[in-house]
Design a protein around this motif. Structure first.
Motif, PDB file in Angstrom:
ATOM      1  N   ARG A 493       9.773  12.681   8.189  1.00 43.22           N
ATOM      2  CA  ARG A 493       9.407  11.321   7.643  1.00 43.22           C
ATOM      3  C   ARG A 493      10.087  10.404   8.465  1.00 43.22           C
ATOM      4  O   ARG A 493       9.329   9.329   8.442  1.00 43.22           O
ATOM      5  N   GLU A 494      11.188  10.482   8.486  1.00 43.43           N
ATOM      6  CA  GLU A 494      11.914   9.440   9.130  1.00 43.43           C
ATOM      7  C   GLU A 494      11.444   9.103  10.598  1.00 43.43           C
ATOM      8  O   GLU A 494      11.275   7.706  10.929  1.00 43.43           O
ATOM      9  N   GLU A 495      10.826   9.904  11.524  1.00 45.94           N
ATOM     10  CA  GLU A 495      10.058   9.702  12.859  1.00 45.94           C
ATOM     11  C   GLU A 495       8.898   9.017  12.457  1.00 45.94           C
ATOM     12  O   GLU A 495       8.565   7.801  13.264  1.00 45.94           O
ATOM     13  N   ASP A 496       8.119   9.289  11.474  1.00 41.98           N
ATOM     14  CA  ASP A 496       6.919   8.670  11.293  1.00 41.98           C
ATOM     15  C   ASP A 496       7.147   6.891  10.626  1.00 41.98           C
ATOM     16  O   ASP A 496       6.412   6.236  10.950  1.00 41.98           O
ATOM     17  N   THR A 497       8.170   6.985   9.639  1.00 44.45           N
ATOM     18  CA  THR A 497       8.579   5.755   9.181  1.00 44.45           C
ATOM     19  C   THR A 497       9.079   4.554   9.993  1.00 44.45           C
ATOM     20  O   THR A 497       8.935   3.554  10.225  1.00 44.45           O
ATOM     21  N   GLN A 498       9.889   5.384  11.022  1.00 40.61           N
ATOM     22  CA  GLN A 498      10.618   4.285  11.996  1.00 40.61           C
ATOM     23  C   GLN A 498       9.926   4.121  13.383  1.00 40.61           C
ATOM     24  O   GLN A 498      10.277   3.317  14.065  1.00 40.61           O
ATOM     25  N   GLN A 702      13.925   0.942   7.801  1.00 43.11           N
ATOM     26  CA  GLN A 702      13.781   1.976   6.909  1.00 43.11           C
ATOM     27  C   GLN A 702      13.164   3.401   7.305  1.00 43.11           C
ATOM     28  O   GLN A 702      12.663   3.416   8.369  1.00 43.11           O
ATOM     29  N   SER A 703      13.536   4.240   6.490  1.00 43.78           N
ATOM     30  CA  SER A 703      13.455   5.669   7.283  1.00 43.78           C
ATOM     31  C   SER A 703      12.617   6.799   6.463  1.00 43.78           C
ATOM     32  O   SER A 703      12.256   7.588   6.695  1.00 43.78           O
ATOM     33  N   TYR A 708      11.944   3.123   1.608  1.00 40.13           N
ATOM     34  CA  TYR A 708      10.691   2.757   1.729  1.00 40.13           C
ATOM     35  C   TYR A 708       9.931   3.236   0.513  1.00 40.13           C
ATOM     36  O   TYR A 708       9.200   4.096   0.433  1.00 40.13           O
ATOM     37  N   LYS A 709       9.961   2.359  -0.604  1.00 39.72           N
ATOM     38  CA  LYS A 709       9.638   2.744  -2.095  1.00 39.72           C
ATOM     39  C   LYS A 709       8.215   2.841  -2.338  1.00 39.72           C
ATOM     40  O   LYS A 709       7.571   1.863  -1.727  1.00 39.72           O
ATOM     41  N   ILE A 710       7.720   3.803  -2.921  1.00 42.28           N
ATOM     42  CA  ILE A 710       6.485   3.794  -3.362  1.00 42.28           C
ATOM     43  C   ILE A 710       6.480   3.686  -5.026  1.00 42.28           C
ATOM     44  O   ILE A 710       7.540   4.154  -5.542  1.00 42.28           O
TER      45      ILE A 710
END
Lengths: 768, 58
Positions: A493-498, A702-703, A708-710
Motif C-alpha cells: 500500500r505504501e508503494e502505491d500511495t507514495q 502519505q503512505s 491517507y484517510k477514507i
C-alpha cells in the motif's frame, strides 16, 4: 423520487414489434447508428452474433479464445446462444465494481428478448477484435455518432482502424453503457432476435411479423408453434442480417430501465470471484508460485544507483534480488518473505532534476505561473465579452484563490501483476482498465511482438483511473523475464500511495464582478492544470456575459494520472465555490441564484436544481450551526446537483445528509446507477475532507490509510439519489458524475453553517 | 475530451514505438535459490501455529 425507470420486474409484456415497420422513434431512440454484424454457427447449433465483423478479423484465433469447445466455429461475437438456450454476452469492458458487465448484458438481452435468468456474462479476451471503437469515436468525434447511412461504413472503418492502432480496449470516461451499450450491445441483441424470428418464420411457414418473442422463446400463437431460441440457432445463422435493426422504444423495454440483479455479485459475496491478485497459473501450485515485492526510488524521475542487499540474501525464502535501475525487486516464495527481505535493502538514488522539494515549492511554482499570466495571459480556454472591463465597471467585486492538492487513487485491491515469460511467449495476469495497452506496454518492455503476449484480466478490485496506467505491468514483465519463471508482483500500500501517479494539485484564481442587481456579469479565471475534459473549466451552464477562462500551465512534480472525474474533480470545486460566493455577495439564496443564472439549453439543469431543492427541503428553516450547500456540475453527459447538510455546532463539520438529483438522459439500471452516484459522492467527500498527498524532500509523504484517510461509515451522511430520465440523447455516464459536486456542496454548506469560506482542500485539517 | 484524444494519440505512438523496444536488463541480479529450494513458510500440508488461544482451543 422521480424514477420513472423503475417498474415492477414482473411486468414482462410480449414484444409484438412488427418486423417490417420501424416505429416512430422517441427522443431516447433518435439515433440510427449502423452496426456491422456477423454471425456464425457454433458446433451443435449455437448461434453467435457479432457487431464489428470486418475484413481481416482473426476469426480462427477468436474461436479459440471465446468458443473453444470441440468443433466450434466462430465468426465474431458479442453474443452467443448455446444449445442449452443460455445467452452469453461477451463484454469488452472490464468489471471493477461499477456493474458494467451486468448492464451491458441487460441491454443486449432486452433487445434479444432473452430470459434474464438464462443470461450469462463472459469477459471478452484481450484481442484487437474486441476494441471498443464506439467509445473512441464518441470521445474523439461525437459528431459522427449519428452519421447518415451512406457515410457510416467509412466512419466505422476509420474508427475501427484507429481503435486497433490505439489499443482501444478501454474502460474509462464513464463510457461503457453510453457507447458500447447503446451502439454495440443493443444492435447485436436486436439483430440476433430478428434472425431467430426469420428462421422460425421459414420453418413454420408463417409471416415473421406474427411471431413474438419472450423469455428466449419464439411463439406463433395462431399455429400453436413455440420453440426455444436454441432450436433455431443454427438456422438463424443462415438468415440475412439487418445491419441496422430496429431498436426498442423505451415503452417496450423489459430489462433496460429496471434494477436487474448484477451478475458479478454472487461470486463477490461467496468469495469465488477472481481478481487480478488471485491469479492462478496453469501448472503451478499456488504454494509454489514466486512473489515479488518492489521498491521504486522515492522521488519521481530518479533511479537506483547502488544497492546493498547483503542482509536480504540470507532472509527466509528469498530466491532472487534484482536491481532493475528504475526499481528494486525481491523475489521470494511468498509475498511476506519478499517484503521482509526488501525492507533490509538499502539503496542510493540519483539526484532529482526537479527543483520542487516540498508542497510549498509546488504551489509556489503554480503561483509563479499565475503571476506571469496576470489577468489576461495564459492560453484562452473560453472567452465571451470583455471580462476585465466588466470587472472594472462592476458594482461589487470579488476575488478568490482556490487550492486543490495531489490525490492518490487508493483502490482497495493492491496494485499487482503476475507474469511468465517462456519460450518466446509471455502471459500476463493483472487487473487493468486497458488490457490491450497493457499488452503493448509489456511487449515494449520485453522486446517482443504483442501477438506473443497474452493478457488475462479478471475483475478489478477498484481502479478510479489508476489502472489506466501500465507502469506495474512493465515492471512485472521485466521481473519475469529476468527470473525465467512466473512471478506474482504485489505492491505494498505504501508503494502505491507514495510512488504512483496522482490527481494533480492545482491553484485557481478568480475575479468576479456583480452588477447593481447582483448578477454576475464578469468572470475571470486562470488556473494551472488542464488535462481533461477541456470543458471542465468552463462555467458554460451559466449566462455570464463577460467570461474569460485561461490556463497558465505549470509543471507537476508528481506524475499525472486520470482520477475519477479528472479535471472536474478540481474545477467543480473551484467554479461552484465561486458561484456560491457570488450568490452570497448578491445576498441571494445560492440555489435560486444558480437557477436564475442558467443560460441557454439548460432545461435539464433547472430541473435537477428544482428537484434537489424539493428533495432536500431546501427552503425549510435551519437550526443554529446547521447549513446546507448546493453545487451542480455536468460531466460525462450527466447533470448532477447535490445538496449537503452539515452540522457545525461542535466546531467541526459533521455531515448529516446528502441529496443528489441526476439527469443522465435514461438510466439503464437504476439501482446500479444510484450505487455509482453514491460511491461518487463518498469518493468526493473523502477527497474534500481528507485527501492530500504532500511532497516532502521531493517524495510523496502519505503512505497508507492511517494518513491517507477514507471516509468512515459513521462519518458518511445519509445519501438519497433521485433520477430524472429526460430522454436526452446521447445518454450520460454514471461512474464519475457523482464526484465533482460533492466537495463544493460541502464547502458551501460549511459556509452556510459557520460563515467560514473554505477555499482549500482538504477541509478536515482546517478544523483540527 | 482531451484525455481520451491524447490517450489514443499517445498510445498509438506507444504501439508504433513497440515496433522497437524499451528493454531494460537488470543492473544487478543476485540469484539466491531456485523456486522450491528456499521454501520457508508453511505449505498447505503444514499446520501454522495458532495466532490466538481461541484458535489453539479449536
Amino acid at each position: 423520487m422521480s424514477d420513472a425507470a423503475e417498474t415492477p420486474e414482473t411486468a414482462q409484456p410480449e414484444n409484438t414489434q412488427a418486423e417490417t415497420a420501424k416505429p416512430e422513434r422517441s427522443r431516447a431512440a433518435k439515433w440510427s447508428r449502423r452496426g456491422f454484424i456477423g454471425a456464425g454457427v457454433l458446433a451443435g447449433g449455437a448461434l453467435l452474433i457479432g457487431v464489428g465483423v470486418r475484413p481481416g478479423n482473426p476469426v480462427g484465433k477468436l474461436s479459440s479464445l471465446v468458443a473453444d469447445g470441440e468443433g466450434e466455429q466462430l465468426v465474431n461475437s458479442w453474443v452467443k446462444i448455446g444449445t442449452d438456450n443460455i445467452v452469453t454476452a461477451i463484454i469488452p469492458h472490464c468489471e471493477m465494481g461499477q456493474g458494467a458487465h451486468s448492464v451491458l448484458a441487460q441491454m443486449l438481452a432486452d433487445e434479444l428478448d432473452a430470459d434474464w435468468s438464462m443470461v450469462e456474462v463472459m469477459q471478452a479476451p484481450t484481442d484487437g477484435s474486441y476494441i471498443v471503437s464506439d467509445t473512441a469515436r464518441m470521445f474523439v468525434a461525437p459528431f459522427t455518432m449519428n452519421a447518415a447511412d451512406w457515410i457510416e461504413p467509412t466512419w466505422d472503418g476509420l474508427f475501427t482502424q484507429i481503435g486497433r492502432l490505439a489499443d482501444a480496449m478501454i474502460t474509462g470516461g464513464s463510457s461503457s453503457i453510453r457507447s458500447t451499450g447503446q451502439y454495440q450491445m443493443r444492435i447485436a441483441g436486436a439483430a440476433a432476435r430478428k434472425m431467430l424470428v426469420g428462421a422460425a418464420a421459414d420453418k413454420w411457414a408463417v409471416p415473421a411479423g406474427e411471431i413474438v418473442t419472450r423469455d428466449s422463446t419464439l411463439i406463433h400463437e395462431a399455429s400453436g408453434n413455440s420453440a426455444p431460441y436454441s432450436q433455431f440457432a443454427a438456422a438463424a445463422a443462415e438468415q440475412p442480417m439487418d445491419h441496422s435493426p430496429t431498436l426498442k422504444e423505451p415503452k417496450d423495454y423489459r430489462l433496460m430501465g429496471k434494477s436487474k440483479r448484477r451478475t458479478d455479485i454472487p461470486g463477490k459475496v461467496d468469495g469465488t470471484a477472481d481478481f487480478g491478485i488471485d491469479a492462478k497459473i496453469p501448472g503451478i501450485e499456488p504454494s509454489d508460485l514466486s512473489y515479488a515485492a518492489v521498491r521504486r526510488p522515492p522521488v519521481p524521475g530518479t533511479s537506483v544507483t547502488a544497492m546493498d542487499a547483503e542482509a536480504a540474501k540470507g532472509m527466509p525464502g528469498v530466491q532472487q534480488i534484482l536491481n532493475m535501475g528504475s526499481f528494486i525487486a525481491v523475489v521470494a516464495d511468498g509475498y511476506w518473505n519478499a517484503s521482509q527481505a526488501l525492507s533490509t535493502i538499502t539503496a542510493d538514488y540519483s539526484e532529482a532534476e526537479s527543483p520542487i522539494k516540498t508542497t510549498a515549492d509546488q504551489f509556489a511554482a503554480f503561483a509563479s505561473a499565475l503571476d506571469g499570466a496576470g489577468d489576461e495571459g495564459g492560453e484562452q480556454a473560453a472567452s465571451r465579452g470583455d471580462a476585465m472591463s466588466a470587472y472594472a465597471d462592476a458594482a461589487t467585486k470579488l476575488e478568490a484563490e482556490y487550492k486543490a492538492p495531489f490525490l492518490a487513487h487508493a483502490p482497495m485491491e493492491p496494485v499487482n501483476c503476475t507474469a511468465w515469460v517462456q519460450d518466446g511467449k509471455c502471459d500476463i495476469w493483472t487487473s487493468t482498465q486497458v488490457p490491450l495497452m497493457a499488452r503493448s506496454a509489456a511487449a515494449k518492455a520485453l522486446g517482443m511482438d504483442a501477438d506473443d503476449i497474452t493478457v488475462h484480466h479478471p475483475f478489478l478490485g477498484g481502479a478510479f483511473g489508476r489502472r489506466l496506467e501500465n507502469d506495474y505491468v512493465t515492471m512485472a514483465a521485466r521481473i519475469a523475464k529476468a527470473t525465467g519463471y512466473p512471478v506474482k508482483m504485489i505492491w505494498s500500500r505504501e508503494e502505491d500511495t507514495q510512488k504512483a501517479l496522482y490527481r494533480p494539485a492545482d491553484l485557481s484564481r478568480f475575479k468576479g464582478g456583480l452588477d447593481a442587481g447582483g448578477k454576475l456579469v464578469a468572470y475571470n479565471n486562470v488556473f494551472t492544470q488542464r488535462h481533461d475534459p477541456a470543458e471542465a473549466s468552463v462555467p458554460g451552464i451559466y449566462d455570464i456575459p463577460n467570461t474569460s477562462v485561461r490556463v497558465a500551465e505549470a509543471d507537476l512534480h508528481l506524475p499525472f494520472s486520470a482520477w475519477r472525474s479528472v479535471d472536474h474533480s478540481q474545477q467543480g470545486f473551484f467554479i461552484e465555490s465561486f458561484i456560491d460566493e457570488a450568490a452570497h455577495a448578491a445576498g441571494a439564496d445560492p440555489l435560486e441564484y444558480r437557477i436564475a443564472m442558467l443560460g441557454d439549453n439548460t432545461e435539464r439543469h433547472k430541473a435537477v436544481l428544482e428537484k434537489v431543492a424539493e428533495l432536500s427541503n431546501w427552503s425549510a428553516p435551519r437550526g443554529e450551526g446547521i447549513g446546507k450547500g448546493v453545487a451542480i456540475v455536468e460531466s460525462f453527459g450527466t447533470v448532477a446537483a447535490e445538496v449537503i447538510e452539515v452540522d457545525m455546532t461542535s466546531g467541526k463539520p459533521k455531515m448529516i445528509n446528502a441529496w443528489a438529483v441526476t439527469d443522465a438522459g435514461y438510466v439503464m439500471n437504476p439501482d446500479g446507477f444510484r450505487n455509482q452516484i453514491e460511491g461518487g459522492i463518498v469518493f468526493g467527500l473523502t477527497a474534500a475532507l481528507y485527501g492530500e498527498i504532500d511532497i516532502v524532500d521531493g517524495a510523496a509523504k502519505q503512505s497508507n490509510f492511517h494518513d491517507y484517510k477514507i471516509l468512515r461509515m459513521d462519518e458518511t451522511p445519509a445519501i438519497e439519489v433521485a433520477i430524472i430520465n429526460s430522454g436526452t440523447v446521447p445518454i450520460g455516464g454514471a461512474g464519475e458524475p457523482g464526484t465533482p459536486p460533492a466537495a463544493p456542496a460541502l464547502a458551501n454548506a460549511i459556509f452556510a453553517a459557520s460563515g467560514e469560506r473554505l477555499r482549500e482542500m482538504p477541509f478536515a485539517r482546517q478544523f483540527s | 475530451m482531451r484525455i481520451l484524444t491524447a490517450t489514443f494519440a499517445a498510445l498509438s505512438a506507444l504501439t508504433l514505438a513497440a515496433c522497437g523496444s524499451d528493454v531494460e536488463e537488470p543492473v544487478e541480479q543476485i540469484v539466491v535459490a531456485e523456486p522450491g529450494e528456499a521454501a520457508s513458510y508453511p505449505k498447505p500440508d503444514q499446520t501454522p501455529e495458532a495466532d490466538t488461544p481461541e484458535q489453539a482451543a479449536e
